[in-house]
Design an enzyme around this catalytic site. Structure first.
Site, PDB file in Angstrom:
ATOM      1  N   ASN A 292     -14.238  31.869  63.263  1.00 38.37           N
ATOM      2  CA  ASN A 292     -14.140  30.507  62.716  1.00 38.37           C
ATOM      3  C   ASN A 292     -14.831  29.476  63.614  1.00 38.37           C
ATOM      4  OD1 ASN A 292     -12.417  30.242  64.858  1.00 38.37           O
ATOM      5  ND2 ASN A 292     -10.546  29.992  63.659  1.00 38.37           N
TER       6      ASN A 292
ATOM      7  N   GLU B  43      -9.258  25.972  68.173  1.00 41.48           N
ATOM      8  CA  GLU B  43      -9.342  26.285  66.758  1.00 41.48           C
ATOM      9  C   GLU B  43      -9.998  25.122  66.004  1.00 41.48           C
ATOM     10  OE1 GLU B  43      -9.002  29.218  66.134  1.00 41.48           O
ATOM     11  OE2 GLU B  43      -6.978  30.035  66.231  1.00 41.48           O
TER      12      GLU B  43
ATOM     13  N   ASP C 147      -8.509  30.793  78.847  1.00 35.98           N
ATOM     14  CA  ASP C 147      -7.291  30.716  78.044  1.00 35.98           C
ATOM     15  C   ASP C 147      -6.347  31.877  78.330  1.00 35.98           C
ATOM     16  OD1 ASP C 147      -8.942  32.626  76.914  1.00 35.98           O
ATOM     17  OD2 ASP C 147      -9.173  31.614  75.000  1.00 35.98           O
TER      18      ASP C 147
ATOM     19  N   HIS D 156     -14.452  29.129  66.890  1.00 33.57           N
ATOM     20  CA  HIS D 156     -13.716  28.609  68.046  1.00 33.57           C
ATOM     21  C   HIS D 156     -14.335  29.084  69.361  1.00 33.57           C
ATOM     22  CE1 HIS D 156     -10.657  32.182  67.925  1.00 33.57           C
ATOM     23  NE2 HIS D 156     -11.501  32.392  68.899  1.00 33.57           N
TER      24      HIS D 156
HETATM   25  C1  GLP Z   1     -10.447  35.084  71.392  1.00 33.26           C
HETATM   26  C2  GLP Z   1     -10.755  34.361  72.697  1.00 33.26           C
HETATM   27  C3  GLP Z   1     -12.161  33.796  72.692  1.00 33.26           C
HETATM   28  C4  GLP Z   1     -13.140  34.845  72.221  1.00 33.26           C
HETATM   29  C5  GLP Z   1     -12.814  35.241  70.802  1.00 33.26           C
HETATM   30  C6  GLP Z   1     -13.768  36.267  70.225  1.00 33.26           C
HETATM   31  O1  GLP Z   1      -9.953  34.248  70.417  1.00 33.26           O
HETATM   32  N1  GLP Z   1      -9.841  33.318  72.965  1.00 33.26           N
HETATM   33  O2  GLP Z   1     -12.474  33.354  74.002  1.00 33.26           O
HETATM   34  O3  GLP Z   1     -14.443  34.346  72.291  1.00 33.26           O
HETATM   35  O4  GLP Z   1     -11.513  35.789  70.808  1.00 33.26           O
HETATM   36  O5  GLP Z   1     -13.388  37.548  70.621  1.00 33.26           O
HETATM   37  P1  GLP Z   1     -14.284  38.839  70.482  1.00 33.26           P
HETATM   38  O6  GLP Z   1     -15.321  38.745  71.522  1.00 33.26           O
HETATM   39  O7  GLP Z   1     -13.334  39.971  70.717  1.00 33.26           O
HETATM   40  O8  GLP Z   1     -14.838  38.824  69.104  1.00 33.26           O
END
Ligand code: GLP
Length: 264
Positions: A137, A144, A67, A139
């Site tokens: 959440n 989402e 993404d 995702h």
């Molecule tokens: C973002 C990314 C996800 C990632 C998530 C969790 O939203 N798009 O790919 O898994 O954050 O991030 P973190 O690892 O910093 O908790």
């Protein structure tokens, strides 16, 4: 589904790197699906260490990132392009033409662009190993809650919760992007193998729903239950809300005993 429980975030990073490294060695032309966020940072560091030590070569590998924020140029310090280059690609030896990250700077023809991203994944032979983190959440990527479980790469509106969670990466007062380009859940499920990492108490509820809850569009990561080759690597804190921990531990031992190649 395999659940690997590790003591802490550092061990999660090491185990994930060990698995990625062994997959790259087994198939130097591997197509990796890559994720951003703080969770995979330890894994990227460890992979860079292995590369510097001369035991890991990415020159024939290809990558597709999950993404990117919409509206951020490649050199924007909070873009996922910047994240990937500073935390991983600049420390290893991918050939630049084999690195793919959605272009957040596009201003029109979004669905044509996203269809093209899907086509590039297909023409590279599909993703062999997809790395994922998980949002609070539930995702994966930026899918989402209530994303279609069959979704493909597309533009996605971010929830307030996700925007707040990601605020920590932006300077105080900066505007947080409201949309992103993300691979869909269907795109992720097409990968041949999936490694999903989670660390910390804030992820415990999402992890429990993803592993033990019903498959539901309300928790995107629960769709991984439909995938035949998924490995969760999680630390004690992220495993906190799981009810079947001892069983997962036993399954792991039995897998090592009977099908060790599955873990390689
Ligand atoms: C973002 C990314 C996800 C990632 C998530 C969790 O939203 N798009 O790919 O898994 O954050 O991030 P973190 O690892 O910093 O908790």
């Amino acid at each position: 589904m395999l659940v690997i429980l590790k003591e802490n975030a550092q061990e999660v990073g090491k185990e994930a790197a060990r698995m990625v490294a062994s997959a790259v060695r087994a198939n130097p032309k591997i197509v990796l699906g890559l994720a951003t966020g703080s969770t995979p940072l330890g894994m990227y560091e460890e992979l860079a260490v292995l590369h510097r030590a001369g035991s890991l070569d990415f020159s024939k590998a290809a990558s597709f990132n999950l993404d990117e924020y919409l509206g951020l140029a490649h050199d924007h310090p909070q873009s996922f392009h910047y994240f990937m280059h500073s935390n991983f690609f600049s420390h290893v030896n991918f050939s630049p033409d084999k690195i793919h990250i959605p272009d957040g700077s596009i201003r029109s023809n979004y669905s044509e662009y996203c269809d093209g991203y899907e086509r590039s994944i297909k023409s590279a032979g599909g993703i062999d190993l997809q790395i994922l983190g998980i949002g609070r959440n539930g995702h994966i990527g930026f899918n989402e809650p209530n994303s279609s479980l069959a979704s493909r790469t597309r533009l996605k509106e971010l929830t307030r919760e996700t925007m707040e969670d990601n605020r920590r990466f932006f300077p105080p007062g900066a505007e947080i992007p409201e949309c992103a380009i993300t691979m869909g859940i269907g795109t992720i499920l097409d990968a041949r193998r999936v490694l999903i990492l989670a660390t910390g108490k804030s992820k415990a509820a999402a992890v429990a729903k993803a592993i033990e809850g019903p498959i539901s569009a309300a928790v995107s990561a629960s769709a991984l239950q439909l995938h035949p080759e998924v490995t969760f690597i999680i630390d004690e804190d992220a495993a906190y809300a799981l009810t079947q921990r001892e069983y997962y531990q036993r399954v792991l031992e039995l897998t090592k005993k009977y099908t060790p190649e599955k873990l390689a």
